[in-house]
Design a protein around this motif. Structure first.
Motif, mmCIF file in Angstrom:
data_model
loop_
_atom_site.group_PDB
_atom_site.id
_atom_site.type_symbol
_atom_site.label_atom_id
_atom_site.label_comp_id
_atom_site.label_asym_id
_atom_site.label_seq_id
_atom_site.Cartn_x
_atom_site.Cartn_y
_atom_site.Cartn_z
ATOM 1 N N UNK A 55 0.847 -1.191 0.000
ATOM 2 C CA UNK A 55 0.000 0.000 0.000
ATOM 3 C C UNK A 55 0.884 1.243 0.000
ATOM 4 N N UNK A 56 0.283 2.349 -0.399
ATOM 5 C CA UNK A 56 1.006 3.622 -0.435
ATOM 6 C C UNK A 56 0.113 4.703 0.129
ATOM 7 N N UNK A 57 0.728 5.786 0.550
ATOM 8 C CA UNK A 57 -0.019 6.985 0.895
ATOM 9 C C UNK A 57 -0.123 7.833 -0.360
ATOM 10 N N UNK A 58 -1.348 8.174 -0.764
ATOM 11 C CA UNK A 58 -1.567 9.070 -1.899
ATOM 12 C C UNK A 58 -1.895 10.443 -1.331
ATOM 13 N N UNK A 59 -1.084 11.427 -1.669
ATOM 14 C CA UNK A 59 -1.238 12.779 -1.135
ATOM 15 C C UNK A 59 -1.704 13.688 -2.264
ATOM 16 N N UNK A 60 -2.829 14.358 -2.029
ATOM 17 C CA UNK A 60 -3.389 15.319 -2.973
ATOM 18 C C UNK A 60 -3.616 16.625 -2.213
ATOM 19 N N UNK A 61 -4.125 17.643 -2.918
ATOM 20 C CA UNK A 61 -4.415 18.925 -2.279
ATOM 21 C C UNK A 61 -5.924 19.143 -2.238
ATOM 22 N N UNK A 62 -6.454 19.379 -1.049
ATOM 23 C CA UNK A 62 -7.886 19.630 -0.898
ATOM 24 C C UNK A 62 -8.226 21.035 -1.393
ATOM 25 N N UNK A 63 -9.510 21.319 -1.509
ATOM 26 C CA UNK A 63 -9.966 22.621 -2.013
ATOM 27 C C UNK A 63 -9.460 23.774 -1.151
ATOM 28 N N UNK A 64 -9.243 23.521 0.156
ATOM 29 C CA UNK A 64 -8.753 24.591 1.022
ATOM 30 C C UNK A 64 -7.222 24.689 1.014
ATOM 31 N N UNK A 65 -6.557 23.885 0.154
ATOM 32 C CA UNK A 65 -5.120 23.985 -0.017
ATOM 33 C C UNK A 65 -4.283 23.076 0.857
ATOM 34 N N UNK A 97 -11.791 14.133 -7.221
ATOM 35 C CA UNK A 97 -12.146 15.561 -7.289
ATOM 36 C C UNK A 97 -10.906 16.433 -7.103
ATOM 37 N N UNK A 98 -10.057 16.060 -6.143
ATOM 38 C CA UNK A 98 -8.869 16.863 -5.850
ATOM 39 C C UNK A 98 -7.860 16.812 -6.999
ATOM 40 N N UNK A 99 -7.685 15.648 -7.603
ATOM 41 C CA UNK A 99 -6.760 15.522 -8.735
ATOM 42 C C UNK A 99 -7.273 16.294 -9.941
ATOM 43 N N UNK A 100 -8.580 16.271 -10.163
ATOM 44 C CA UNK A 100 -9.127 17.030 -11.286
ATOM 45 C C UNK A 100 -8.957 18.533 -11.075
ATOM 46 N N UNK A 101 -8.957 18.974 -9.828
ATOM 47 C CA UNK A 101 -8.763 20.385 -9.503
ATOM 48 C C UNK A 101 -7.274 20.762 -9.537
ATOM 49 N N UNK A 102 -6.424 19.880 -9.026
ATOM 50 C CA UNK A 102 -4.981 20.125 -8.974
ATOM 51 C C UNK A 102 -4.274 18.798 -9.245
ATOM 52 N N UNK A 103 -3.644 18.640 -10.410
ATOM 53 C CA UNK A 103 -3.083 17.342 -10.786
ATOM 54 C C UNK A 103 -1.783 16.955 -10.088
ATOM 55 N N UNK A 104 -1.269 17.801 -9.216
ATOM 56 C CA UNK A 104 -0.042 17.435 -8.497
ATOM 57 C C UNK A 104 -0.389 16.498 -7.352
ATOM 58 N N UNK A 105 0.304 15.363 -7.310
ATOM 59 C CA UNK A 105 0.061 14.360 -6.277
ATOM 60 C C UNK A 105 1.371 13.654 -5.954
ATOM 61 N N UNK A 106 1.414 13.053 -4.787
ATOM 62 C CA UNK A 106 2.592 12.303 -4.359
ATOM 63 C C UNK A 106 2.147 10.946 -3.836
ATOM 64 N N UNK A 107 2.934 9.922 -4.173
ATOM 65 C CA UNK A 107 2.762 8.592 -3.593
ATOM 66 C C UNK A 107 3.963 8.318 -2.698
ATOM 67 N N UNK A 108 3.700 7.692 -1.556
ATOM 68 C CA UNK A 108 4.746 7.428 -0.572
ATOM 69 C C UNK A 108 4.621 5.997 -0.076
ATOM 70 N N UNK A 109 5.723 5.248 -0.150
ATOM 71 C CA UNK A 109 5.760 3.865 0.337
ATOM 72 C C UNK A 109 6.814 3.767 1.433
ATOM 73 N N UNK A 119 10.297 5.355 -0.226
ATOM 74 C CA UNK A 119 10.396 5.965 -1.544
ATOM 75 C C UNK A 119 9.176 6.863 -1.737
ATOM 76 N N UNK A 120 9.419 8.021 -2.347
ATOM 77 C CA UNK A 120 8.372 8.996 -2.603
ATOM 78 C C UNK A 120 8.415 9.361 -4.080
ATOM 79 N N UNK A 121 7.246 9.374 -4.723
ATOM 80 C CA UNK A 121 7.152 9.738 -6.136
ATOM 81 C C UNK A 121 6.267 10.968 -6.271
#
Length: 179
Positions: A55-65, A97-109, A119-121
């Motif tokens: 499993x990984x942590x998927x990090x996105x940005x919420x509407x409030x930043x 919804x968050x990816x469609x608003x801001x496509x920057x994301x990080x995965x962390x294992x 490792x972080x991508x």
């Protein structure tokens, strides 16, 4: 494991990080273990770490930043060259919804075995609709930067326990080492 001829030590040099080199052959640690150092050597180790983590942590940005992290199952859906990762999900989730608003994301294992590793991508992500009308979607992430700190393999930014990760950037489809 490669054998080191101690009689020929005069051709060996130690760099500022304490790593040993025999010309271009290296680096080796203080126990003469070869350390993965180039993108061609490190990326497969990073991929194996990620696949093994399950499993990984998927990090996105919420509407409030603010960053928002959730656990996702990536499995083997990581390209051999680690430039693309896919995650199956439901279209109606906040992460889509968050990816469609801001496509920057990080995965962390994280690997907790032995001395530990991570490792972080850092990626650009898009949401693709499923091929059936069942509400499913696929998140396709294109890795722009990889960071890895693997104490089990001595993969760090300087080859020793320096608290710096090894960093690669995807430049025109090739991984280039930044640190």
């Amino acid at each position: 494991a490669k054998q080191i001829n101690l009689e020929s030590m005069s051709s060996w040099e130690q760099d500022v990080n304490g790593l040993w080199w025999n010309g271009k052959d290296g680096p080796y640690d203080s126990t003469w273990k070869r350390i993965p150092f180039t993108p061609e050597e490190v990326v497969p180790v990073a991929r194996q770490l990620a696949v093994g983590a399950e499993t990984a942590g998927l990090i996105t940005h919420s509407a409030d930043g603010y960053p928002r992290c959730r656990t996702v199952s990536v499995g083997n859906h990581i390209a051999d060259d680690f430039r693309e990762i896919t995650v199956a999900t439901r279209k109606s989730t906040r992460k889509c919804d968050e990816i469609e608003r801001d496509p920057k994301a990080t995965l962390y294992w994280q690997d907790k075995t032995g001395n530990g590793a991570w490792v972080s991508a850092s990626c650009t992500a898009i949401v693709e609709p499923g091929d059936r009308d069942d509400g499913k979607a696929k998140i396709r992430l294109t890795a722009k930067r990889l960071e890895i700190q693997d104490y089990n393999s001595n993969i760090t930014g300087c080859g020793t326990d320096c608290w710096k990760p090894m960093v690669f950037e995807n430049v025109d489809g090739n991984w280039e080492k930044l640190q």
